[in-house]
Scaffold this motif. Sequence first.
Motif, PDB file in Angstrom:
ATOM      1  N   ALA A 117       0.834  -1.201   0.000  1.00  0.00           N
ATOM      2  CA  ALA A 117       0.000   0.000   0.000  1.00  0.00           C
ATOM      3  C   ALA A 117       0.872   1.257   0.000  1.00  0.00           C
ATOM      4  O   ALA A 117       0.582   2.234  -0.705  1.00  0.00           O
ATOM      5  CB  ALA A 117      -0.914  -0.001   1.219  1.00  0.00           C
ATOM      6  N   THR A 118       1.953   1.226   0.756  1.00  0.00           N
ATOM      7  CA  THR A 118       2.877   2.359   0.782  1.00  0.00           C
ATOM      8  C   THR A 118       3.586   2.513  -0.554  1.00  0.00           C
ATOM      9  O   THR A 118       3.824   3.628  -1.026  1.00  0.00           O
ATOM     10  CB  THR A 118       3.906   2.185   1.911  1.00  0.00           C
ATOM     11  N   LYS A 119       3.903   1.394  -1.179  1.00  0.00           N
ATOM     12  CA  LYS A 119       4.556   1.425  -2.497  1.00  0.00           C
ATOM     13  C   LYS A 119       3.664   2.134  -3.507  1.00  0.00           C
ATOM     14  O   LYS A 119       4.132   2.983  -4.285  1.00  0.00           O
ATOM     15  CB  LYS A 119       4.855   0.000  -2.951  1.00  0.00           C
ATOM     16  N   VAL A 120       2.384   1.822  -3.478  1.00  0.00           N
ATOM     17  CA  VAL A 120       1.433   2.488  -4.373  1.00  0.00           C
ATOM     18  C   VAL A 120       1.352   3.977  -4.037  1.00  0.00           C
ATOM     19  O   VAL A 120       1.339   4.836  -4.934  1.00  0.00           O
ATOM     20  CB  VAL A 120       0.045   1.832  -4.268  1.00  0.00           C
ATOM     21  N   GLY A 121       1.305   4.293  -2.746  1.00  0.00           N
ATOM     22  CA  GLY A 121       1.230   5.688  -2.331  1.00  0.00           C
ATOM     23  C   GLY A 121       2.432   6.493  -2.777  1.00  0.00           C
ATOM     24  O   GLY A 121       2.305   7.646  -3.212  1.00  0.00           O
ATOM     25  N   LEU A 122       3.611   5.904  -2.674  1.00  0.00           N
ATOM     26  CA  LEU A 122       4.829   6.589  -3.106  1.00  0.00           C
ATOM     27  C   LEU A 122       4.849   6.781  -4.618  1.00  0.00           C
ATOM     28  O   LEU A 122       5.353   7.800  -5.116  1.00  0.00           O
ATOM     29  CB  LEU A 122       6.060   5.810  -2.645  1.00  0.00           C
ATOM     30  N   GLU A 123       4.311   5.816  -5.360  1.00  0.00           N
ATOM     31  CA  GLU A 123       4.237   5.964  -6.813  1.00  0.00           C
ATOM     32  C   GLU A 123       3.286   7.100  -7.187  1.00  0.00           C
ATOM     33  O   GLU A 123       3.536   7.841  -8.147  1.00  0.00           O
ATOM     34  CB  GLU A 123       3.775   4.653  -7.445  1.00  0.00           C
ATOM     35  N   ILE A 124       2.213   7.244  -6.439  1.00  0.00           N
ATOM     36  CA  ILE A 124       1.292   8.360  -6.680  1.00  0.00           C
ATOM     37  C   ILE A 124       1.995   9.685  -6.381  1.00  0.00           C
ATOM     38  O   ILE A 124       1.879  10.656  -7.144  1.00  0.00           O
ATOM     39  CB  ILE A 124       0.030   8.209  -5.819  1.00  0.00           C
ATOM     40  N   ALA A 125       2.730   9.723  -5.259  1.00  0.00           N
ATOM     41  CA  ALA A 125       3.463  10.940  -4.912  1.00  0.00           C
ATOM     42  C   ALA A 125       4.500  11.276  -5.979  1.00  0.00           C
ATOM     43  O   ALA A 125       4.715  12.452  -6.305  1.00  0.00           O
ATOM     44  CB  ALA A 125       4.135  10.762  -3.554  1.00  0.00           C
ATOM     45  N   ALA A 126       5.139  10.258  -6.540  1.00  0.00           N
ATOM     46  CA  ALA A 126       6.159  10.481  -7.567  1.00  0.00           C
ATOM     47  C   ALA A 126       5.576  11.038  -8.854  1.00  0.00           C
ATOM     48  O   ALA A 126       6.306  11.627  -9.661  1.00  0.00           O
ATOM     49  CB  ALA A 126       6.897   9.176  -7.851  1.00  0.00           C
ATOM     50  N   SER A 127       4.268  10.865  -9.049  1.00  0.00           N
ATOM     51  CA  SER A 127       3.631  11.342 -10.277  1.00  0.00           C
ATOM     52  C   SER A 127       3.264  12.819 -10.224  1.00  0.00           C
ATOM     53  O   SER A 127       2.777  13.370 -11.218  1.00  0.00           O
ATOM     54  CB  SER A 127       2.372  10.511 -10.564  1.00  0.00           C
ATOM     55  N   VAL A 128       3.473  13.475  -9.095  1.00  0.00           N
ATOM     56  CA  VAL A 128       3.191  14.910  -8.980  1.00  0.00           C
ATOM     57  C   VAL A 128       4.127  15.673  -9.918  1.00  0.00           C
ATOM     58  O   VAL A 128       5.337  15.451  -9.904  1.00  0.00           O
ATOM     59  CB  VAL A 128       3.383  15.391  -7.531  1.00  0.00           C
ATOM     60  N   PRO A 129       3.590  16.569 -10.738  1.00  0.00           N
ATOM     61  CA  PRO A 129       4.446  17.304 -11.683  1.00  0.00           C
ATOM     62  C   PRO A 129       5.552  18.091 -10.973  1.00  0.00           C
ATOM     63  O   PRO A 129       5.319  18.687  -9.917  1.00  0.00           O
ATOM     64  CB  PRO A 129       3.461  18.247 -12.380  1.00  0.00           C
ATOM     65  N   PHE A 130       6.729  18.057 -11.530  1.00  0.00           N
ATOM     66  CA  PHE A 130       7.896  18.822 -11.093  1.00  0.00           C
ATOM     67  C   PHE A 130       8.466  18.354  -9.745  1.00  0.00           C
ATOM     68  O   PHE A 130       9.662  18.142  -9.614  1.00  0.00           O
ATOM     69  CB  PHE A 130       7.584  20.324 -11.025  1.00  0.00           C
ATOM     70  N   LEU A 131       7.600  18.231  -8.724  1.00  0.00           N
ATOM     71  CA  LEU A 131       8.090  17.949  -7.372  1.00  0.00           C
ATOM     72  C   LEU A 131       7.981  16.479  -6.988  1.00  0.00           C
ATOM     73  O   LEU A 131       8.410  16.107  -5.889  1.00  0.00           O
ATOM     74  CB  LEU A 131       7.320  18.795  -6.352  1.00  0.00           C
ATOM     75  N   GLY A 132       7.399  15.658  -7.851  1.00  0.00           N
ATOM     76  CA  GLY A 132       7.127  14.270  -7.492  1.00  0.00           C
ATOM     77  C   GLY A 132       8.355  13.497  -7.048  1.00  0.00           C
ATOM     78  O   GLY A 132       8.326  12.795  -6.029  1.00  0.00           O
ATOM     79  N   GLY A 133       9.451  13.634  -7.784  1.00  0.00           N
ATOM     80  CA  GLY A 133      10.673  12.915  -7.430  1.00  0.00           C
ATOM     81  C   GLY A 133      11.223  13.331  -6.081  1.00  0.00           C
ATOM     82  O   GLY A 133      11.687  12.493  -5.299  1.00  0.00           O
ATOM     83  N   TYR A 134      11.151  14.616  -5.786  1.00  0.00           N
ATOM     84  CA  TYR A 134      11.651  15.111  -4.506  1.00  0.00           C
ATOM     85  C   TYR A 134      10.778  14.627  -3.344  1.00  0.00           C
ATOM     86  O   TYR A 134      11.289  14.266  -2.277  1.00  0.00           O
ATOM     87  CB  TYR A 134      11.696  16.639  -4.502  1.00  0.00           C
ATOM     88  N   ILE A 135       9.454  14.615  -3.578  1.00  0.00           N
ATOM     89  CA  ILE A 135       8.542  14.147  -2.528  1.00  0.00           C
ATOM     90  C   ILE A 135       8.778  12.669  -2.230  1.00  0.00           C
ATOM     91  O   ILE A 135       8.828  12.252  -1.065  1.00  0.00           O
ATOM     92  CB  ILE A 135       7.072  14.379  -2.954  1.00  0.00           C
ATOM     93  N   GLU A 136       8.933  11.875  -3.293  1.00  0.00           N
ATOM     94  CA  GLU A 136       9.176  10.436  -3.112  1.00  0.00           C
ATOM     95  C   GLU A 136      10.479  10.196  -2.355  1.00  0.00           C
ATOM     96  O   GLU A 136      10.541   9.364  -1.433  1.00  0.00           O
ATOM     97  CB  GLU A 136       9.218   9.738  -4.456  1.00  0.00           C
ATOM     98  N   THR A 137      11.522  10.932  -2.719  1.00  0.00           N
ATOM     99  CA  THR A 137      12.808  10.769  -2.036  1.00  0.00           C
ATOM    100  C   THR A 137      12.725  11.200  -0.586  1.00  0.00           C
ATOM    101  O   THR A 137      13.285  10.550   0.309  1.00  0.00           O
ATOM    102  CB  THR A 137      13.892  11.586  -2.757  1.00  0.00           C
ATOM    103  N   LEU A 138      12.000  12.284  -0.337  1.00  0.00           N
ATOM    104  CA  LEU A 138      11.836  12.774   1.034  1.00  0.00           C
ATOM    105  C   LEU A 138      11.138  11.746   1.913  1.00  0.00           C
ATOM    106  O   LEU A 138      11.531  11.507   3.059  1.00  0.00           O
ATOM    107  CB  LEU A 138      11.042  14.081   1.033  1.00  0.00           C
ATOM    108  N   LEU A 139      10.103  11.101   1.354  1.00  0.00           N
ATOM    109  CA  LEU A 139       9.335  10.133   2.129  1.00  0.00           C
ATOM    110  C   LEU A 139      10.045   8.791   2.230  1.00  0.00           C
ATOM    111  O   LEU A 139      10.115   8.197   3.314  1.00  0.00           O
ATOM    112  CB  LEU A 139       7.952   9.945   1.502  1.00  0.00           C
ATOM    113  N   ALA A 140      10.564   8.300   1.126  1.00  0.00           N
ATOM    114  CA  ALA A 140      11.143   6.956   1.100  1.00  0.00           C
ATOM    115  C   ALA A 140      12.562   6.924   1.637  1.00  0.00           C
ATOM    116  O   ALA A 140      13.005   5.903   2.170  1.00  0.00           O
ATOM    117  CB  ALA A 140      11.112   6.400  -0.321  1.00  0.00           C
ATOM    118  N   GLY A 141      13.291   8.028   1.497  1.00  0.00           N
ATOM    119  CA  GLY A 141      14.665   8.054   1.974  1.00  0.00           C
ATOM    120  C   GLY A 141      15.623   7.299   1.086  1.00  0.00           C
ATOM    121  O   GLY A 141      16.755   7.033   1.485  1.00  0.00           O
ATOM    122  N   GLY A 142      15.191   6.938  -0.098  1.00  0.00           N
ATOM    123  CA  GLY A 142      16.053   6.185  -1.015  1.00  0.00           C
ATOM    124  C   GLY A 142      15.243   5.585  -2.127  1.00  0.00           C
ATOM    125  O   GLY A 142      14.049   5.878  -2.304  1.00  0.00           O
ATOM    126  N   GLY A 143      15.863   4.708  -2.885  1.00  0.00           N
ATOM    127  CA  GLY A 143      15.199   4.123  -4.039  1.00  0.00           C
ATOM    128  C   GLY A 143      14.256   2.981  -3.709  1.00  0.00           C
ATOM    129  O   GLY A 143      13.458   2.577  -4.557  1.00  0.00           O
TER     130      GLY A 143
END
Length: 223
Positions: A155-181
């Motif tokens: 469920a968290t994996k899906v949530g992080l993928e949704i966060a990563a889809s945010v335009p421009f900031l998605g990658g930064y949000i995913e990294t902030l939450l996940a702390g890595g790849g």
Amino acid sequence: MLNKIYDWVDERVDLTPIWRDVADHEVPEHVNPAHHFSAFVYCFGGLTFFLVVIQFLSGMFLTMYYVPDIMNAYESVKYLQNEVAYGQIVRGMHHWGASLVIVMMFLHTLRVFFQGAYKKPRELNWVIGVSIFMIILGLGFTGYLLPWDMKAYFATKVGLEIAASVPFLGGYIETLLAGGGVIGAQTLARFFAIHVFFLPAALLGLIAAHFILIRRQGISGPL
């Protein structure tokens, strides 16, 4: 005995004027269910606050046993559930309360929107209320991972993928939450910190501001 304790505290911090200011505050007639059946919709905000208090108290109890690392998180939850006295009850309150508080907050937001209670002079309080709603959703999302089971992981994996889809900031949000790849120890530690420290602190501040504005502006009128 209680009167003596109250008198002792009141003599030093002057509680009585504060208590009188709260207790003597007049409540509008249109929010009294005895006079208007539709007044029950004004209870949604109070019920939301009541559930938030339950979440805080039950969460404080859970943190006494929870271990936020990937080797012990699941086992600590299992121990709490099966070995700790009343642990299953408290965890159940926290689990179901997390869903109920979102439902009640949604109903409260609908009431405010459809009754036009967000209009002048309550625009700022509307923004604060929506921010509270977002924080409550964030608490639900970050708390879902903490049991560290398969359902929480995916469920968290899906949530992080949704966060990563945010335009421009998605990658930064995913990294902030996940702390890595990958979702791992760093992710669990960050979700725990966000769930237990950052979001509750922001929630308390916004709720305080929400109540202060309600007190200053009064309860909105009927539809």
